[in-house]
Design an enzyme around this catalytic site. Structure first.
Site, PDB file in Angstrom:
ATOM      1  N   HIS A 118       2.749  11.960   8.306  1.00  5.79           N
ATOM      2  CA  HIS A 118       2.128  10.784   8.439  1.00  5.79           C
ATOM      3  C   HIS A 118       1.198  10.517   7.088  1.00  5.79           C
ATOM      4  O   HIS A 118       1.154  11.555   6.089  1.00  5.79           O
ATOM      5  CB  HIS A 118       0.949  11.275   9.594  1.00  5.79           C
ATOM      6  CG  HIS A 118       0.028  10.222  10.190  1.00  5.79           C
ATOM      7  ND1 HIS A 118      -1.079   9.890   9.343  1.00  5.79           N
ATOM      8  CD2 HIS A 118       0.038   9.243  10.878  1.00  5.79           C
ATOM      9  CE1 HIS A 118      -1.727   8.790   9.860  1.00  5.79           C
ATOM     10  NE2 HIS A 118      -0.843   8.624  10.944  1.00  5.79           N
ATOM     11  N   GLU A 187       4.531   2.469  10.268  1.00  7.16           N
ATOM     12  CA  GLU A 187       3.040   2.621  10.147  1.00  7.16           C
ATOM     13  C   GLU A 187       2.616   2.083   8.753  1.00  7.16           C
ATOM     14  O   GLU A 187       2.363   3.012   7.794  1.00  7.16           O
ATOM     15  CB  GLU A 187       2.272   3.946  10.588  1.00  7.16           C
ATOM     16  CG  GLU A 187       2.550   4.229  11.898  1.00  7.16           C
ATOM     17  CD  GLU A 187       1.422   5.412  12.432  1.00  7.16           C
ATOM     18  OE1 GLU A 187       1.030   5.062  13.103  1.00  7.16           O
ATOM     19  OE2 GLU A 187       1.578   6.595  11.753  1.00  7.16           O
TER      20      GLU A 187
END
Length: 266
Positions: A118, A187
């Site tokens: 992430h 993302e």
């Protein structure tokens, strides 16, 4: 890094190579909830099991709470068909790694999924493409499904955005065990926590590039979009992605239910 490879387990939702991938929705709680609040939320999510069972098109759902809540997830989600996992994993299976958690240990908790790479881990903890590849290798060796996060840092034209994103995706997939199941979460960093998701046309362009990378590797992959995703997002992306990766929208289980029903109806 450990050379020990634990025995792999078969995926719960192995996709037929000739069939369209089954839609999937993931939720990461990050560090928004304490343990008691997480337990209460998991209990509410468990009540969505009947909703999942009657959807016109099956949708896989998984949630990623903090490490201490994995035991609660195992208890409260048992028998619901809702998967769970962790927000991080270490690349070593054992050794002098204070504070770390191995993929094998996660598998022992019943976890099925684990988030790797992430943007916040890259920014705050210095994770690199090499780190993410090592974690992907450990996860797939243990039979876990890595949720590989990737995306460009700043808003850019699709060509530049695809180049930056594909560098991350290819590095991670190079660590995946042959034939393993993976999920890539596109993302764009600039869209995380923004007022609106990234434009649909932009996401579709990057998604097409990521599909190509998945086809180039010996994995069974699905692609989801995250970055201010919510009701209405999938409707604009249907056919380009296999689902969504949700954040604070899913703190309200009613919002999560709406997304599941929307995806199932497309």
């Amino acid at each position: 890094m450990s050379d020990v490879i634990p025995e792999a387990v078969l995926p719960h939702h192995a996709a037929d190579a000739d069939a369209a991938p089954r839609p999937v929705v993931g939720v990461s709680l990050k560090l928004y909830f304490g343990l008691a609040q997480t337990r209460a939320w998991l209990g509410e999510v468990a009540t969505l099991a009947p909703v999942l069972a009657r959807l016109p098109r099956p949708v896989d759902l998984f949630v990623l709470p903090s490490f201490p809540a994995l035991a609660d997830a195992r208890e409260l989600l048992s028998g619901t068909g809702i998967g769970y996992g962790a927000q991080d994993v270490h690349w070593a299976e054992h050794g002098a790694w204070t504070g770390e958690v191995s993929a094998g240990m996660l598998a022992e908790t019943g976890a099925r999924y684990v988030e790797v790479g992430h943007a916040e881990r890259r920014r705050h903890f210095g994770e690199t493409d090499e780190t993410v590849a090592a974690k992907t290798r450990a996860a797939t060796a243990a039979g876990l499904v890595p949720v590989i996060c990737a995306g460009e840092h700043r808003a850019a034209d699709p060509t530049a955005a695809a180049e930056e994103t594909l560098t991350q995706v290819r590095a991670a997939l190079a660590g995946a065990a042959p034939g393993s199941e993976v999920i890539v979460a596109y993302e764009p960093v600039w869209a995380i926590g923004a007022r609106e998701p990234a434009p649909a046309g932009h996401v579709r362009a990057i998604a097409a590039a990521i599909r190509g990378a998945l086809h180039d590797h010996d994995v069974r992959g699905r692609l989801i979009y995250g970055g201010t995703a919510g009701p209405g997002t999938y409707g604009e992306l249907a056919g380009a992605v296999d689902g969504l990766f949700l954040g604070r929208l899913a703190h309200d289980p009613e919002g999560l239910r709406r997304v599941l029903e929307e995806i199932s109806s497309r």
